[in-house]
Design a protein around this motif. Sequence first.
Motif, PDB file in Angstrom:
ATOM      1  N   VAL A 171      -7.320   3.822 -75.830  1.00 36.46           N
ATOM      2  CA  VAL A 171      -8.563   3.158 -75.427  1.00 36.46           C
ATOM      3  C   VAL A 171      -8.936   3.546 -74.003  1.00 36.46           C
ATOM      4  O   VAL A 171     -10.102   3.890 -73.711  1.00 36.46           O
ATOM      5  N   ALA A 172      -7.961   3.514 -73.088  1.00 33.21           N
ATOM      6  CA  ALA A 172      -8.244   3.850 -71.696  1.00 33.21           C
ATOM      7  C   ALA A 172      -8.676   5.299 -71.550  1.00 33.21           C
ATOM      8  O   ALA A 172      -9.644   5.600 -70.833  1.00 33.21           O
ATOM      9  N   ARG A 173      -7.972   6.197 -72.219  1.00 33.46           N
ATOM     10  CA  ARG A 173      -8.316   7.612 -72.101  1.00 33.46           C
ATOM     11  C   ARG A 173      -9.684   7.904 -72.708  1.00 33.46           C
ATOM     12  O   ARG A 173     -10.451   8.709 -72.175  1.00 33.46           O
ATOM     13  N   ALA A 174     -10.005   7.262 -73.812  1.00 32.46           N
ATOM     14  CA  ALA A 174     -11.311   7.465 -74.431  1.00 32.46           C
ATOM     15  C   ALA A 174     -12.443   6.995 -73.522  1.00 32.46           C
ATOM     16  O   ALA A 174     -13.560   7.532 -73.572  1.00 32.46           O
ATOM     17  N   ALA A 175     -12.143   5.990 -72.695  1.00 30.80           N
ATOM     18  CA  ALA A 175     -13.140   5.469 -71.763  1.00 30.80           C
ATOM     19  C   ALA A 175     -13.167   6.246 -70.450  1.00 30.80           C
ATOM     20  O   ALA A 175     -13.931   5.903 -69.547  1.00 30.80           O
ATOM     21  N   GLY A 176     -12.312   7.250 -70.332  1.00 32.61           N
ATOM     22  CA  GLY A 176     -12.282   8.054 -69.125  1.00 32.61           C
ATOM     23  C   GLY A 176     -11.352   7.553 -68.052  1.00 32.61           C
ATOM     24  O   GLY A 176     -11.341   8.078 -66.946  1.00 32.61           O
TER      25      GLY A 176
END
Length: 206
Positions: A171-176
């Motif tokens: 989730v964090a990586r997908a949000a940048g």
Amino acid sequence: MAWYPGAVRMELQPESDNQQAIDPTQLLLHSIAAPWTPRRTYEFWRDSTNLESHWGLGYDGSLAQYIGTQTRADACFRANRRADGTGALSLESASNLDHSDPWTPAQIETMIQLGVWVHRQHGIPLRICRTWTDPGFGYHRMFPEWSDGGTDCPGDARARQFHEVVFPGIVARAAGAQPPAQPPTVPTTPEPPRRRRPRAYRAIGA
């Protein structure tokens, strides 16, 4: 069909051409109950069983893909392909023989990267599956429909890591953003493989 650019392509035939198409709506994480490299997992799927996963993940984070993401693979029982044409993507990861060891930091990083890719490539929503048919992310033992009545795959350590590190990292990586810091893990020395089928696949049908 789609092939993840971060994986080595080791295409299984005739399965890759002959199995039904799916609309992928889930990514389910497994442990294979063997300390195998992606190449050894490929050889097992090719030579020893009519089952297979989409990806195989080694302790060192190395990843291979065996089936395109829009083709059915047979590691998730009733979620392989549902009546409406949707199905689960499956990743097998090296583990000890009892599914009891944690994922290594390298395995976690690879799973986070793959999770972001399947979210962007196929629109798999950034949520944990709420039912066995619900689109999202999960692990094999979450619902009995994914495993012919129940399984210990993956073990408690990896189930905790999924909730505390892997899924939040996706989730964090997908949000940048950067994923949360990983808790320390005990280094794992791979055990020598035994000449038997991994426990997780003794009773799972297509």
